[in-house]
Design a protein around this motif. Structure first.
Motif, PDB file in Angstrom:
ATOM      1  N   LEU A   1      -1.532  -4.158   6.621  1.00 52.29           N
ATOM      2  CA  LEU A   1      -1.434  -3.312   7.811  1.00 52.29           C
ATOM      3  C   LEU A   1      -0.085  -2.648   7.930  1.00 52.29           C
ATOM      4  O   LEU A   1       0.006  -1.456   8.213  1.00 52.29           O
ATOM      5  N   ALA A   2       0.984  -3.430   7.723  1.00 53.83           N
ATOM      6  CA  ALA A   2       2.312  -2.855   7.888  1.00 53.83           C
ATOM      7  C   ALA A   2       2.542  -1.765   6.857  1.00 53.83           C
ATOM      8  O   ALA A   2       3.106  -0.713   7.170  1.00 53.83           O
TER       9      ALA A   2
ATOM     10  N   ILE B   1       2.418   9.664  12.939  1.00 53.18           N
ATOM     11  CA  ILE B   1       3.720   9.001  12.834  1.00 53.18           C
ATOM     12  C   ILE B   1       3.838   7.952  13.930  1.00 53.18           C
ATOM     13  O   ILE B   1       4.211   6.809  13.677  1.00 53.18           O
TER      14      ILE B   1
ATOM     15  N   PHE C   1       0.189   0.001   5.404  1.00 56.93           N
ATOM     16  CA  PHE C   1      -0.689   1.110   5.801  1.00 56.93           C
ATOM     17  C   PHE C   1       0.019   1.952   6.863  1.00 56.93           C
ATOM     18  O   PHE C   1      -0.013   3.189   6.828  1.00 56.93           O
ATOM     19  N   ALA C   2       0.700   1.262   7.790  1.00 55.79           N
ATOM     20  CA  ALA C   2       1.454   1.979   8.823  1.00 55.79           C
ATOM     21  C   ALA C   2       2.549   2.817   8.174  1.00 55.79           C
ATOM     22  O   ALA C   2       2.791   3.961   8.584  1.00 55.79           O
ATOM     23  N   LEU C   3       3.195   2.277   7.144  1.00 53.49           N
ATOM     24  CA  LEU C   3       4.234   3.048   6.451  1.00 53.49           C
ATOM     25  C   LEU C   3       3.650   4.305   5.809  1.00 53.49           C
ATOM     26  O   LEU C   3       4.283   5.366   5.815  1.00 53.49           O
ATOM     27  N   ILE C   4       2.424   4.189   5.263  1.00 56.82           N
ATOM     28  CA  ILE C   4       1.778   5.374   4.683  1.00 56.82           C
ATOM     29  C   ILE C   4       1.640   6.460   5.740  1.00 56.82           C
ATOM     30  O   ILE C   4       1.961   7.626   5.506  1.00 56.82           O
ATOM     31  N   LEU C   5       1.134   6.060   6.928  1.00 56.09           N
ATOM     32  CA  LEU C   5       0.945   7.039   7.997  1.00 56.09           C
ATOM     33  C   LEU C   5       2.269   7.716   8.313  1.00 56.09           C
ATOM     34  O   LEU C   5       2.343   8.949   8.441  1.00 56.09           O
ATOM     35  N   ILE C   6       3.326   6.894   8.433  1.00 53.79           N
ATOM     36  CA  ILE C   6       4.625   7.455   8.808  1.00 53.79           C
ATOM     37  C   ILE C   6       5.141   8.394   7.712  1.00 53.79           C
ATOM     38  O   ILE C   6       5.558   9.517   7.979  1.00 53.79           O
TER      39      ILE C   6
ATOM     40  N   VAL D   1      11.837  -3.028   6.613  1.00 54.56           N
ATOM     41  CA  VAL D   1      10.498  -3.488   6.985  1.00 54.56           C
ATOM     42  C   VAL D   1       9.962  -4.567   6.052  1.00 54.56           C
ATOM     43  O   VAL D   1       9.610  -5.667   6.481  1.00 54.56           O
TER      44      VAL D   1
ATOM     45  N   TYR E   1       1.632  15.781  14.664  1.00 50.15           N
ATOM     46  CA  TYR E   1       1.977  14.710  13.734  1.00 50.15           C
ATOM     47  C   TYR E   1       1.845  13.344  14.382  1.00 50.15           C
ATOM     48  O   TYR E   1       2.663  12.462  14.174  1.00 50.15           O
TER      49      TYR E   1
ATOM     50  N   ARG F   1       4.680  15.832   5.899  1.00 53.31           N
ATOM     51  CA  ARG F   1       3.979  17.033   6.361  1.00 53.31           C
ATOM     52  C   ARG F   1       4.853  17.790   7.359  1.00 53.31           C
ATOM     53  O   ARG F   1       4.932  19.019   7.345  1.00 53.31           O
ATOM     54  N   TRP F   2       5.554  17.010   8.206  1.00 56.76           N
ATOM     55  CA  TRP F   2       6.419  17.614   9.208  1.00 56.76           C
ATOM     56  C   TRP F   2       7.593  18.337   8.535  1.00 56.76           C
ATOM     57  O   TRP F   2       7.968  19.429   8.909  1.00 56.76           O
TER      58      TRP F   2
ATOM     59  N   GLU G   1       2.848  11.735   7.362  1.00 53.60           N
ATOM     60  CA  GLU G   1       3.033  12.711   8.439  1.00 53.60           C
ATOM     61  C   GLU G   1       4.468  13.211   8.467  1.00 53.60           C
ATOM     62  O   GLU G   1       4.716  14.376   8.761  1.00 53.60           O
ATOM     63  N   GLY G   2       5.435  12.329   8.133  1.00 58.56           N
ATOM     64  CA  GLY G   2       6.829  12.744   8.084  1.00 58.56           C
ATOM     65  C   GLY G   2       7.028  13.839   7.045  1.00 58.56           C
ATOM     66  O   GLY G   2       7.713  14.841   7.285  1.00 58.56           O
TER      67      GLY G   2
ATOM     68  N   LEU H   1       1.631   0.646  15.050  1.00 61.88           N
ATOM     69  CA  LEU H   1       0.954  -0.368  14.240  1.00 61.88           C
ATOM     70  C   LEU H   1       1.977  -1.300  13.603  1.00 61.88           C
ATOM     71  O   LEU H   1       1.832  -2.525  13.604  1.00 61.88           O
ATOM     72  N   LEU H   2       3.048  -0.700  13.101  1.00 62.09           N
ATOM     73  CA  LEU H   2       4.123  -1.483  12.498  1.00 62.09           C
ATOM     74  C   LEU H   2       4.704  -2.452  13.528  1.00 62.09           C
ATOM     75  O   LEU H   2       4.917  -3.633  13.244  1.00 62.09           O
TER      76      LEU H   2
ATOM     77  N   LEU I   1       0.823  -1.208   0.000  1.00 59.39           N
ATOM     78  CA  LEU I   1       0.000   0.000   0.000  1.00 59.39           C
ATOM     79  C   LEU I   1       0.857   1.258   0.000  1.00 59.39           C
ATOM     80  O   LEU I   1       0.396   2.336  -0.360  1.00 59.39           O
TER      81      LEU I   1
END
Lengths: 305, 327
Positions: A98-99, B298, A101-106, A84, B295, A112-113, A109-110, B304-305, A39
């Motif tokens: 899921l993993a 993150i 999807f978690a990478l997408i979140l990271i 990963v 944020y 954006r930061w 947001e990274g 989750l990971l 994903l």
């Protein structure tokens, strides 16, 4: 007039399809060779666009920006593969979903930061801006034409790579039997990292090319990612040829649907209702296409049985 | 009793105790937060029937969540403006009554789940994930481009809907309604997982060929599970819309599907109380990490990971030990 408009829309659909191919080629290779559903591919697309915008802003060179998008996305791909993704190959699809999807979140947001929430802009270079005249007197933006050419060239290169080079032989062998090519002395983990980086690089390139038409912003990858999934499901997961045909099919269906459906409904309805029903249906058209393909051929057009 | 049962009882009682405490010290915001937990847990309980028991990785459960929400939004907006929903062939009026809305939400989600399930279950594995995702997107884009009910802007409902004999505007009473529904759903799912249907469903996940060999058709089992799952998630959507008094296409986004899945995974897949634990954890994270940093996604991603890579039983798995971990 109407014919010229139609040809223009067909070219737009072609350009969209070629872009989708750059995204889906990597996805389908990664699935075909490693059996992984990724994903986070949309995040690599976003990374490519941001890298291009940053480099173009610093140096002013569009060619350097494209090179940076390829390099940054491929590097990011290689890094997440080693840290990963590698652990996910023998997990089930749920864990992979899921993993990643978690990478997408990271990643989202990274970014954006690091870059803030405001969209960045990547300008089309002067030598590619403005319209050009095609045979038949059709005016068409030069940059979009360039995207079509670049995309088709990359597609041809990818097919050549897979058909004629040693690495291509290993990729094809990896698709049919992973254990066997390991036993034959191919360094599998290196091959996997390479394939993942290749797919990531293509996604990054697509992000940079599209970034110059649209704005470069966080979350730009996910809509394209879902379209790329539609493409590879239609084409058959794992098939690069399927990805090409699926991408063109989706690109044309979407673009022509948006253009033609309101006109078709307008023939027998009042204009405002026709526009709203037409555009509502057009935005669903590719998903309807995908569902129909899957119902007729549950493994896609070119999927292995 | 098993440790997992104890953990479950503590969670359910804790979920009741927090808003009661908040009522005593007059903190209505905490009650709303607890209501959110309860409703999201209910959505997770729904998904868990398909995902945990049936092994059906649906990335399109936002469809049912959104349909439930829109069932509420459409009925209530018609009641609000005193315009009938349809005049032909029969007169259908809008409604502000929660039980009516719930019934409609369940019926619509169930019917749509039947249609989506019947088509999607012809495929399996990645194709199933993708086709459910595609159906989700279909509904999302439709809701955006259909102007009759607010399109991209969504629908606002000014006053929360009514439940006979209760004042639903009072946060604690609305919490009570949601809490009772969650408990009923948990009871239903735990009964279901021990019934012959549930056992056959789990067996079909573990080995479909063997189930077929003893004369049970896995397709039908999965379809029924998918419909039950959709109905519960749809009900949660109707409650969620009532909590916010607002529905918008964002309920249909695939991020919503992903988040519902996160509750189930954080808590522990296939465990009856998993979604409750997951939803509590998610809201706590959102509340505290969201306060710490803009944020916070993150950290959510990293967590989750970590759970996926290293703690496969989820929160309940960590609390209750591994002896009852599923397959």
């Amino acid at each position: 007039m109407s014919l010229i408009l139609l040809i223009e829309q067909v070219l737009n659909g072609l350009q969209f399809g070629v872009m989708l191919f750059l995204m889906s080629a990597g996805l389908t290779l990664i699935f075909g060779v490693m059996g992984l559903i990724n994903l986070a591919h949309g995040s690599l697309y976003m990374i490519g666009a941001f890298a291009a915008a940053a480099v173009a802003g610093a140096t002013g060179s569009f060619v350097l920006a494209l090179a940076a998008s390829l390099g940054a996305a491929a590097a990011a791909g290689a890094i997440i593969e080693v840290t990963v993704i590698r652990r996910l190959y023998d997990r089930d699809h749920l864990d992979q979903v899921l993993a990643t999807f978690a990478l997408i979140l990271i990643f989202s947001e990274g970014t954006r930061w690091a870059f803030g929430s405001f969209p960045l802009f990547l300008d089309i270079p002067d030598y590619l801006s403005g319209p050009t005249t095609l045979p038949g007197g059709i005016q068409y933006p030069l940059y979009r034409l360039a995207i079509i050419v670049v995309g088709l060239a990359v597609a041809a290169g990818l097919f050549a790579l897979i058909a004629w080079t040693r690495i291509g032989i290993q990729i094809r062998a990896g698709e049919s039997d992973r254990e066997m090519i390991g036993a034959l002395g191919v360094n599998i983990s290196r091959l996997y990292t390479l394939v993942f980086a290749l797919g990531a690089g293509l996604a990054g390139l697509a992000g940079a090319l599209i970034g110059a038409i649209q704005s470069v912003q966080v979350g730009m990858g996910e809509p394209v990612l879902i379209l790329a999934f539609v493409v590879i499901v239609i084409g058959g997961i794992g098939s690069v040829k399927g990805a090409l045909i699926g991408a063109l099919l989706v690109g044309l269906t979407d673009t022509l649907g948006r253009f033609l459906l309101p006109v078709v409904f307008g023939a027998f309805m009042e204009p405002s209702a026709a526009t709203s029903i037409g555009s509502a249906l057009a935005s669903m058209a590719i998903y309807i296409l995908m569902a129909s393909v899957l119902i007729a051929r549950p493994r896609g057009l070119f999927g292995a049985a | 009793m098993r440790r997992e049962t104890w953990v479950g009882i503590i969670l359910v009682l804790g979920l009741l105790a927090v808003p009661l405490w908040a009522l005593a010290v007059d903190e209505p915001y905490t009650i709303t937060l607890a209501t959110r937990v309860v409703i999201l847990a209910l959505a997770g309980v729904g998904l868990n029937v398909a995902l945990g028991l049936g092994g059906l990785v649906s990335l399109g459960h936002a469809v049912f969540f959104g349909l439930g929400g829109y069932a509420m939004g459409i009925l209530a907006s018609h009641a609000q403006s005193y315009t009938p929903l349809a005049e032909w062939p029969i007169l259908i009026e809008g409604s502000k009554s929660m039980p009516v809305i719930w019934l409609v939400a369940c019926a619509v989600s169930g019917l749509v789940a039947l249609a989506i399930g019947a088509l999607s279950l012809r495929t399996s594995g990645v194709y199933f994930i993708m086709i459910t995702l595609a159906f989700g997107q279909m509904f999302y884009f439709f809701s955006i481009s259909w102007p009759a009910y607010g399109g991209e802007d969504g629908l606002s409902i000014y006053v929360r809907n009514e439940f006979p004999g209760l004042n639903t505007l009072d946060p604690i009473q609305f919490f009570g309604v949601c809490y009772v529904i969650l408990c009923l759903a948990l009871l239903l799912v735990s009964k279901l997982s021990r019934s012959s249907f549930g056992l056959a469903l789990v067996a079909a996940r573990q080995n479909a060929e063997r189930v077929q060999a003893v004369g049970i058709e896995p397709y039908r089992l999965r379809l029924v599970a998918f419909v039950i799952s959709g109905v519960i998630t749809g009900l949660a959507g109707a409650l969620f819309a009532d909590l916010n008094r607002f529905v918008s296409p964002s309920m249909f986004t695939w991020q919503t599907s992903g988040e519902i899945m996160i509750f189930v995974i954080l808590g522990g897949v296939g465990r009856v109380m998993g979604p409750v634990a997951g939803a509590i954890m998610f809201i706590l994270l959102e509340h505290f990490l969201g306060g710490l940093s803009e944020y916070w996604h993150i950290y959510l991603g990293a967590l989750l990971l970590g759970v996926v890579l290293f703690a496969r039983g989820g929160l309940i798995g960590v609390l209750a030990g591994r002896e009852v971990a599923h397959d």
